[in-house]
Design a protein around this motif. Structure first.
Motif, PDB file in Angstrom:
ATOM      1  N   PHE A  49      60.137 -18.463 -53.039  1.00 23.54           N
ATOM      2  CA  PHE A  49      61.144 -19.047 -52.470  1.00 23.54           C
ATOM      3  C   PHE A  49      60.146 -19.685 -51.548  1.00 23.54           C
ATOM      4  O   PHE A  49      59.511 -19.586 -51.268  1.00 23.54           O
ATOM      5  N   GLU A  53      63.720 -21.876 -46.415  1.00 30.08           N
ATOM      6  CA  GLU A  53      64.811 -21.426 -47.176  1.00 30.08           C
ATOM      7  C   GLU A  53      65.704 -20.406 -47.057  1.00 30.08           C
ATOM      8  O   GLU A  53      65.531 -19.529 -48.106  1.00 30.08           O
ATOM      9  N   GLN A  56      67.671 -18.864 -50.105  1.00 40.67           N
ATOM     10  CA  GLN A  56      66.549 -18.104 -51.318  1.00 40.67           C
ATOM     11  C   GLN A  56      65.518 -17.250 -50.669  1.00 40.67           C
ATOM     12  O   GLN A  56      64.951 -16.588 -52.558  1.00 40.67           O
TER      13      GLN A  56
END
Length: 98
Positions: A49, A53, A56
């Motif tokens: 990821f 984030e 994510q």
């Protein structure tokens, strides 16, 4: 079931914990940072990821849960072979005997 390494450390190289996880047969959820993607291959040895984030990361954890529920197997053979002590010693000896 997984090792999670959400790093964004500027000095990160090849994190030993990832190699240790693979040797133990554990996939890794890690940030797509510096040289980590050379070790963690998406859906083969783990899940990546983007750093910072959070959504994510959450998605990666959900994906890992789904893989676990469906008993999807990961393949660490290439990575563990590359970091096998015997192979490393052989390469080192070859370089030193040039």
């Amino acid at each position: 079931d997984y090792v999670c390494l959400p790093t964004r450390h500027i000095g990160e190289g090849y994190p030993g914990i990832i190699i240790e996880a693979f040797i133990a047969g554990m996939p890794v959820i890690a940030s797509n940072w510096r040289s980590i993607p050379e070790l963690v291959v998406e859906n083969k040895t783990g899940i990546l990821f983007q750093p910072n984030e959070v959504k994510q990361l959450v998605n990666a954890i959900e994906k890992a849960k789904k893989f676990h529920q469906e008993n999807i197997q990961f393949d660490f053979s290439e990575v563990t072979a590359a970091f096998n002590a015997e192979n490393i010693y052989r390469k080192l000896a070859k370089e030193l005997l040039r």
